[in-house]
Design a protein around this motif. Structure first.
Motif, mmCIF file in Angstrom:
data_model
loop_
_atom_site.group_PDB
_atom_site.id
_atom_site.type_symbol
_atom_site.label_atom_id
_atom_site.label_comp_id
_atom_site.label_asym_id
_atom_site.label_seq_id
_atom_site.Cartn_x
_atom_site.Cartn_y
_atom_site.Cartn_z
ATOM 1 N N LYS A 230 0.819 -1.216 0.000
ATOM 2 C CA LYS A 230 0.000 0.000 0.000
ATOM 3 C C LYS A 230 0.853 1.266 0.000
ATOM 4 C CE LYS A 230 -2.643 -1.428 3.433
ATOM 5 N NZ LYS A 230 -3.686 -1.515 4.478
ATOM 6 N N LYS A 231 1.955 1.241 0.728
ATOM 7 C CA LYS A 231 2.789 2.443 0.791
ATOM 8 C C LYS A 231 3.395 2.763 -0.566
ATOM 9 C CE LYS A 231 5.319 3.873 4.073
ATOM 10 N NZ LYS A 231 6.352 4.112 5.102
ATOM 11 N N ASN A 232 3.861 1.733 -1.283
ATOM 12 C CA ASN A 232 4.426 1.982 -2.608
ATOM 13 C C ASN A 232 3.378 2.521 -3.576
ATOM 14 O OD1 ASN A 232 7.084 1.312 -2.089
ATOM 15 N ND2 ASN A 232 6.822 -0.847 -2.644
ATOM 16 N N VAL A 233 2.165 1.972 -3.501
ATOM 17 C CA VAL A 233 1.081 2.468 -4.343
ATOM 18 C C VAL A 233 0.789 3.921 -4.005
ATOM 19 C CG1 VAL A 233 -1.372 2.234 -4.902
ATOM 20 C CG2 VAL A 233 0.060 0.189 -4.707
ATOM 21 N N ALA A 234 0.716 4.230 -2.710
ATOM 22 C CA ALA A 234 0.413 5.600 -2.276
ATOM 23 C C ALA A 234 1.507 6.565 -2.726
ATOM 24 C CB ALA A 234 0.253 5.637 -0.760
ATOM 25 N N LYS A 235 2.762 6.161 -2.596
ATOM 26 C CA LYS A 235 3.862 7.044 -3.010
ATOM 27 C C LYS A 235 3.823 7.301 -4.515
ATOM 28 C CE LYS A 235 7.090 4.555 -1.041
ATOM 29 N NZ LYS A 235 8.440 4.086 -0.632
ATOM 30 N N THR A 236 3.526 6.258 -5.308
ATOM 31 C CA THR A 236 3.452 6.433 -6.763
ATOM 32 C C THR A 236 2.324 7.378 -7.135
ATOM 33 O OG1 THR A 236 4.281 4.169 -7.023
ATOM 34 C CG2 THR A 236 3.303 5.202 -8.959
ATOM 35 N N ILE A 237 1.202 7.280 -6.439
ATOM 36 C CA ILE A 237 0.076 8.185 -6.718
ATOM 37 C C ILE A 237 0.461 9.623 -6.398
ATOM 38 C CG2 ILE A 237 -2.257 8.824 -5.972
ATOM 39 C CD1 ILE A 237 -2.793 5.824 -5.574
ATOM 40 N N ILE A 238 1.145 9.832 -5.291
ATOM 41 C CA ILE A 238 1.568 11.188 -4.920
ATOM 42 C C ILE A 238 2.476 11.771 -5.997
ATOM 43 C CG2 ILE A 238 2.993 12.498 -3.289
ATOM 44 C CD1 ILE A 238 1.901 10.632 -1.089
ATOM 45 N N LYS A 239 3.419 10.978 -6.471
ATOM 46 C CA LYS A 239 4.325 11.465 -7.507
ATOM 47 C C LYS A 239 3.564 11.808 -8.788
ATOM 48 C CE LYS A 239 8.208 8.700 -5.763
ATOM 49 N NZ LYS A 239 9.140 7.600 -6.040
ATOM 50 N N GLY A 240 2.556 10.976 -9.110
ATOM 51 C CA GLY A 240 1.784 11.249 -10.307
ATOM 52 C C GLY A 240 0.925 12.487 -10.184
ATOM 53 N N LEU A 258 1.833 5.467 6.493
ATOM 54 C CA LEU A 258 0.789 5.328 5.480
ATOM 55 C C LEU A 258 -0.309 6.365 5.665
ATOM 56 C CD1 LEU A 258 -0.486 3.778 3.100
ATOM 57 C CD2 LEU A 258 -1.544 2.241 4.783
ATOM 58 N N SER A 259 -0.703 6.608 6.888
ATOM 59 C CA SER A 259 -1.786 7.568 7.132
ATOM 60 C C SER A 259 -1.431 8.951 6.594
ATOM 61 C CB SER A 259 -2.098 7.641 8.627
ATOM 62 O OG SER A 259 -0.933 8.015 9.363
ATOM 63 N N ALA A 260 -0.161 9.351 6.749
ATOM 64 C CA ALA A 260 0.261 10.664 6.251
ATOM 65 C C ALA A 260 0.254 10.694 4.722
ATOM 66 C CB ALA A 260 1.656 10.996 6.777
ATOM 67 N N LEU A 261 0.651 9.579 4.100
ATOM 68 C CA LEU A 261 0.620 9.504 2.641
ATOM 69 C C LEU A 261 -0.812 9.609 2.120
ATOM 70 C CD1 LEU A 261 3.191 6.594 2.061
ATOM 71 C CD2 LEU A 261 3.589 9.038 1.694
#
Length: 739
Positions: A230-240, A258-261
């Motif tokens: 989930k964290k990797n997915v969340a980080k990729t979404i933020i970058k996008g 994760l909650s902050a992401l």
């Protein structure tokens, strides 16, 4: 195969040592110690076999080690099952021996001698497994949880639209759905299909569409790993969303919880219309997605998610609009292949190769990935002869298939639980054009022990779950449903079948017999073959020169008339004593009746003789097959009677004699077949309780029946017999047919 076998063996050891068998067998201390040692070794091996199975494709030493382990595992199953069979038969024989203590003593002595022989075999296998288990340290194998990692090249949103053929209509449907006016807060569209069918390519086409670009405030592309994070997915979404590649501090996002992401994603998409592509999704547990899905709801109405997956369960979890991506047509597949193969060639050369090229493209069976890879392979082959080499090769034998075509399928395969791998592998020995039937394939799996050794109802339920699981992951296709909503028939894509053949290359052999008279030799010894399917041409027959059949566990003959003689059957039944499944179920495959040597097959669980009009009687030795679960005699039009001791087959769950028009009443002993679930075409007396012939009332104790069809003999139904049959107690019975 070893990885899939080990859990089944552990179950079997438990059954021998601690189950019902313990009440019947007094295991000697030495044998008990060996079984415990075997169990410990298998537990240790089980932890690292998944890693070994994945590494065997590139490491020949590991492959040889797994082959030795597989041989030992199969031998161990044989010994354990034979121990159970010997004990069961010995006990039954002693109980029946009422005529004197001398016979009882002889039977008991024979049983002890047989068990001593099995104990010796157990020691030999235990010693082999000791060596194999100790060698595992040479290969630095790790447990599955430690070895999991992404095994796929990272996908991107970039695509050459001109290179994608035959998907305009699908693209148009998806774009229309994305742009449709809707008050929905969030809508999800799932593209579902098997590996290599082009799911990522269609998502790339949609993502790069100019109208789509203009319609949304944010577009984000995320390749979701098969190991869901989930964290990797969340980080990729933020970058996008934030359109940046680097952040202050190299590990700034990694340090976020994760909650902050999720809060950061929510802030970025709040009130904005976004389009998110989740490519290659495997995780189908909503609990894993919960936080992300809740965050996505903060986008503006009209926001859309497009996900690609080979698993129908993912689409169902997301409650999405599903688009099943079908293979390309033959013409479209040829367009993909020819674009690659003819690149840089002159017009004349292209014309000279077009006919053979189209035949090669048919081997791709609509998979654009396969067409593209084979086209690239052909580009560097200048002569027609080299193109013919590709045409006449089996696709699963091509090196390029191992390296590229099967890669996406291996990902799906590695994701399967171990028992399902074994079930899928078995499909390789069925014909390529085979129409699967849920009932039939479950009986096949049961015969091979792939579903374990639980009670029958549990095994059948497990089999149905396995079918649904494989279907949801695109291993099967073209389903038809029965009236109860269960999957009744389906097919396997030809490339998927080729893939199964690739996995079974060291265990299963499919041969074609084209020689008149059957004079050519069939040598199975060099392969340690365990599964043999022979497709015999019309007018030809199976050779009597068969060698190395000792390890066979499955034999299927697909043929025209008179392809298997009595002599051939005698040879096979004398050699292949480990057979679990024998299928001679084509129209008049057999030239002669079944020989008495069939009684040698003490492990046999599945026997299909349907459609063989030559059979008039069955040998009494058939009734020695106490393990037999499935006996199909449908359409044996000359069959006159069943052996008197048919009741000895106490493990039968299926018995079929439909359209056996000359068949007399079943023997009285058939009333002992109390495990039957399906009894089709039973011939019985309805007018009286006959001392020798099966009567209507003899159905009394067949309480597990689910399907029953009867041919009634006599001028009337006897009320007393009808009452004695106790149909009211047959609570599982769904269907009764009578003639």
């Amino acid at each position: 195969m070893a990885a899939a076998l080990v859990p089944s063996i552990l179950d079997l050891i438990e059954r021998v040592v601690t189950g019902a068998i313990l009440e019947e067998v007094r295991l000697g201390g030495d044998s008990l110690n060996k079984l415990q040692r075997l169990r410990n070794n298998l537990l240790a091996l089980n932890a690292i076999l998944e890693d070994a199975e994945q590494k065997r494709r590139t490491d020949k030493d590991i492959e040889l080690w797994i082959d030795r382990l597989t041989d030992a595992a199969y031998d161990l199953v044989d010994v354990l099952e034979e121990w159970i069979i010997t004990t069961r038969v010995g006990k039954t024989s002693i109980v029946k021996a009422k005529v004197g203590s001398y016979i009882t003593h002889c039977l008991h002595t024979a049983q002890v001698v047989r068990r001593d022989d099995l104990a010796f075999k157990l020691k030999e296998i235990s010693d082999r497994l000791d060596v194999i288990a100790n060698e595992r340290n040479m290969f630095f194998l790790v447990s599955r949880s430690a070895s999991q990692h992404s095994r796929r090249i990272e996908s991107t949103a970039l695509v050459d639209a001109s290179a994608i053929i035959g998907r305009d209509e699908v693209k148009g449907d998806i774009v229309s759905s994305l742009l449709s006016a809707s008050t929905e807060q969030l809508k999800t569209i799932s593209v579902v299909g098997m590996g290599g069918v082009g799911k990522t390519a269609i998502a790339q086409l949609v993502y790069q569409d100019e109208v789509v670009k203009q319609h949304f405030d944010h577009r984000i592309w995320v390749r979701v790993s098969e190991v869901f994070d989930k964290k990797n997915v969340a980080k990729t979404i933020i970058k996008g969303v934030e359109h940046v590649k680097r952040f202050e501090g190299a590990d700034s996002l990694d340090s976020f919880p994760l909650s902050a992401l999720l809060d950061r994603i929510g802030g970025s998409i709040h009130g904005k219309k976004f389009f998110l592509v989740l490519d290659d999704v495997w995780a189908d547990d909503m609990r894993q997605w919960k936080g992300l899905i809740q965050t996505f709801q903060l986008g503006a109405p009209g926001s859309r998610i497009l996900l690609t997956t080979r698993m129908g369960t993912v689409a169902n979890m997301m409650d999405s609009h599903v688009i099943h991506l079908e293979p390309l047509s033959d013409e479209q597949c040829w367009m993909v292949l020819s674009r690659e193969a003819f690149s840089g060639r002159g017009v004349k050369q292209c014309g000279d190769l077009e006919d053979i090229g189209k035949r090669i493209s048919n081997k791709c069976h609509g998979l654009p990935l396969a067409a593209k890879i084979l086209g690239a392979l052909l580009r560097f082959k200048s002569s027609r002869r080299k193109w013919e080499d590709i045409l006449y090769s089996k696709i699963w034998e091509l090196e390029v298939a191992h390296q590229e075509i099967f890669v996406p399928l291996l990902l799906s395969y590695y994701d399967l639980p171990l028992p399902l791998k074994e079930c899928f592998n078995y499909c390789a020995v069925l014909p390529k054009d085979f129409v699967y039937n849920g009932e039939t394939i479950i009986y096949h799996w049961m015969a091979q022990g792939y579903l374990g050794w639980d009670i029958i109802e549990d095994l059948e339920l497990k089999g149905r779950k396995y079918i649904s699981y494989l279907a949801a992951r695109s291993f099967f296709q073209d389903f038809l449903m029965d009236k109860d909503g269960l999957k009744s028939t389906w097919k396997m894509h030809d490339i998927m079948h080729d893939f199964a053949r690739f996995l079974m290359i060291n265990n299963g052999i499919v041969i074609e017999v084209m020689n008149p008279g059957g004079n050519s030799m069939i040598d199975l010894s060099f392969r340690n073959a365990r599964y043999l399917t022979a497709r015999i041409a019309e007018g030809h027959c199976l050779s009597t020169s068969i060698y190395g059949a000792e390890t066979l566990r499955s034999l299927m003959i697909i043929s025209g008339e008179n392809a298997v003689t009595n002599e051939v059957m005698q040879i096979i039944f004398n050699q292949a004593k480990r057979l679990r499944m024998v299928d001679f179920g084509c129209r008049n495959t057999l030239k002669d009746t079944i020989p008495k040597e069939i009684g040698n097959l003490i492990h046999l669980k599945h026997l299909n003789l349907s459609g063989n009009g030559i059979i008039k009687v069955l040998p009494g030795s058939l009734c020695k097959l106490h393990n037999l679960q499935y006996l199909n005699l449908d359409n044996c039009e000359s069959l006159q009677n069943l052996p008197n001791e048919i009741g000895n087959l106490i493990n039968l769950i299926y018995l079929g004699t439909l359209h056996c028009y000359r068949l007399g009443c079943y023997p009285k002993s058939a009333r002992r077949l109390t495990n039957l679930r399906q009894l089709r075409g039973i011939v019985l007396r309805a007018d009286r309780n006959d001392p020798k012939e099966f009567a209507l009332g003899d159905l009394e104790n067949l309480i597990h029946l689910r399907e029953l069809s009867m041919v009634l003999k006599g001028n009337a139904v006897n009320d007393r017999e009808l009452k004695r049959a106790k149909f009211e107690n047959k609570t599982h019975l769904k269907e009764i047919k009578m003639e």
